[in-house]
Design a protein around this motif. Structure first.
Motif, short mmCIF file in Angstrom:
data_model
loop_
_atom_site.label_atom_id
_atom_site.label_comp_id
_atom_site.label_asym_id
_atom_site.label_seq_id
_atom_site.Cartn_x
_atom_site.Cartn_y
_atom_site.Cartn_z
N HIS A 172 -35.88 47.73 12.45
CA HIS A 172 -37.21 47.44 11.92
C HIS A 172 -37.89 46.35 12.76
O HIS A 172 -37.24 45.38 13.18
CB HIS A 172 -37.11 46.98 10.46
N PRO A 173 -39.19 46.49 13.01
CA PRO A 173 -39.92 45.49 13.81
C PRO A 173 -39.78 44.06 13.29
O PRO A 173 -39.69 43.12 14.09
CB PRO A 173 -41.38 45.97 13.72
N SER A 174 -39.72 43.87 11.99
CA SER A 174 -39.59 42.50 11.46
C SER A 174 -38.26 41.87 11.86
O SER A 174 -38.16 40.66 12.05
CB SER A 174 -39.79 42.46 9.95
N ALA A 175 -37.21 42.69 12.01
CA ALA A 175 -35.91 42.17 12.47
C ALA A 175 -36.00 41.72 13.92
O ALA A 175 -35.42 40.69 14.30
CB ALA A 175 -34.82 43.23 12.29
N VAL A 176 -36.72 42.48 14.74
CA VAL A 176 -36.89 42.12 16.15
C VAL A 176 -37.71 40.83 16.25
O VAL A 176 -37.36 39.92 17.01
CB VAL A 176 -37.55 43.26 16.95
N ILE A 177 -38.77 40.74 15.49
CA ILE A 177 -39.61 39.53 15.52
C ILE A 177 -38.83 38.33 15.00
O ILE A 177 -38.88 37.24 15.57
CB ILE A 177 -40.92 39.76 14.73
N THR A 234 -36.49 37.21 17.64
CA THR A 234 -37.26 36.54 18.69
C THR A 234 -37.54 35.09 18.30
O THR A 234 -37.40 34.18 19.12
CB THR A 234 -38.58 37.30 18.96
N MET A 235 -37.91 34.87 17.05
CA MET A 235 -38.17 33.51 16.58
C MET A 235 -36.90 32.66 16.64
O MET A 235 -36.95 31.46 16.93
CB MET A 235 -38.74 33.51 15.16
N MET A 236 -35.74 33.28 16.40
CA MET A 236 -34.47 32.57 16.51
C MET A 236 -34.28 32.07 17.95
O MET A 236 -33.87 30.93 18.16
CB MET A 236 -33.30 33.47 16.12
N LEU A 237 -34.58 32.92 18.94
CA LEU A 237 -34.44 32.50 20.33
C LEU A 237 -35.33 31.31 20.64
O LEU A 237 -34.92 30.35 21.29
CB LEU A 237 -34.78 33.65 21.28
N ILE A 238 -36.56 31.39 20.15
CA ILE A 238 -37.55 30.35 20.44
C ILE A 238 -37.20 29.04 19.72
O ILE A 238 -37.17 27.97 20.32
CB ILE A 238 -38.96 30.83 20.06
N VAL A 239 -36.91 29.13 18.41
CA VAL A 239 -36.70 27.93 17.61
C VAL A 239 -35.28 27.39 17.76
O VAL A 239 -35.09 26.20 18.03
CB VAL A 239 -37.04 28.21 16.12
N ASP A 240 -34.28 28.24 17.58
CA ASP A 240 -32.89 27.77 17.59
C ASP A 240 -32.38 27.44 18.98
O ASP A 240 -31.59 26.51 19.15
CB ASP A 240 -31.96 28.80 16.95
N PHE A 241 -32.79 28.19 19.99
CA PHE A 241 -32.30 27.98 21.34
C PHE A 241 -33.31 27.28 22.25
O PHE A 241 -32.97 26.87 23.35
CB PHE A 241 -31.90 29.32 21.98
N GLY A 242 -34.56 27.19 21.81
CA GLY A 242 -35.59 26.55 22.63
C GLY A 242 -35.92 27.34 23.88
O GLY A 242 -36.35 26.78 24.89
N VAL A 243 -35.72 28.66 23.83
CA VAL A 243 -36.00 29.52 24.98
C VAL A 243 -37.29 30.29 24.70
O VAL A 243 -37.34 31.13 23.80
CB VAL A 243 -34.84 30.51 25.25
N PRO A 244 -38.35 30.00 25.44
CA PRO A 244 -39.60 30.74 25.25
C PRO A 244 -39.42 32.22 25.59
O PRO A 244 -38.70 32.57 26.52
CB PRO A 244 -40.57 30.09 26.23
N VAL A 245 -40.08 33.08 24.82
CA VAL A 245 -40.08 34.51 25.09
C VAL A 245 -41.52 34.88 25.44
O VAL A 245 -42.43 34.71 24.63
CB VAL A 245 -39.57 35.32 23.88
N LEU A 246 -41.71 35.38 26.66
CA LEU A 246 -43.04 35.72 27.15
C LEU A 246 -43.18 37.24 27.16
O LEU A 246 -42.50 37.92 27.93
CB LEU A 246 -43.25 35.14 28.55
N PHE A 247 -44.06 37.74 26.31
CA PHE A 247 -44.29 39.18 26.23
C PHE A 247 -45.40 39.56 27.20
O PHE A 247 -46.48 38.99 27.16
CB PHE A 247 -44.65 39.59 24.80
#
Length: 158
Positions: free
Chosen positions: A110-115, A118-131
């Motif tokens: 489901h798209p909400s799981a992917v989003i 993605t927020m976990m990568l950004i917030v928990d790991f501090g890794v920006p995701v550039l689409f």
């Protein structure tokens, strides 16, 4: 006091971008601006010569991104942990958030799981995701990110 890195010599005035040897479909940077060097990298797909411990870009197609977040999550999160300690890092995705929202990928996730992941990568790991909307834009964004990182790092090491 910050340890100074040995500055690589690049007499051509081109940006020396390292491309991981495992990268199956590497970006084709403009050879007038970029010297591409194939090398096994510890983390990510692209880095800068002489700055591998500090700079990394992980490139993903949209399909691979979704698969990495869900099916290969443990391996992908180990990769993100390596990136998280770097000074300059990001994930560049060849696709838009709209592509995710409108489920334009083959996985049944489901798209909400992917989003959410993605927020976990950004917030928990501090890794920006550039689409990026396509491969060409992803290539340009990667080159620009690495060029900006180069400017900042070489300024700090002068």
């Amino acid at each position: 006091m910050r340890k100074r890195l040995k500055m690589p010599v690049n007499r051509s005035n081109r940006l020396s971008i390292l491309v991981d040897t495992r990268e199956q479909h590497p970006f084709e940077f403009d050879p007038a601006r970029v010297e591409s060097i194939r090398l096994g990298l510890d983390a990510g797909d692209y880095s800068l010569a002489g700055f591998e411990p500090l700079v990394s870009v992980e490139r993903k197609s949209l399909e691979d991104y979704v698969s990495s977040l869900i099916r290969s999550q443990q391996r992908f999160l180990r990769e993100m942990k390596k990136l998280s300690v770097m000074q300059h890092k990001c994930v560049v995705v060849e696709g838009d958030l709209v592509d995710i929202q409108q489920h334009r990928y083959h996985s049944g996730v489901h798209p909400s799981a992917v989003i959410g992941a993605t927020m976990m990568l950004i917030v928990d790991f501090g890794v920006p995701v550039l689409f990026c909307s396509n491969r060409q834009l992803a290539c340009a964004v990667t080159e620009s990110f690495l060029a900006r990182s180069w400017k900042q790092l070489t300024k700090e090491n002068v």
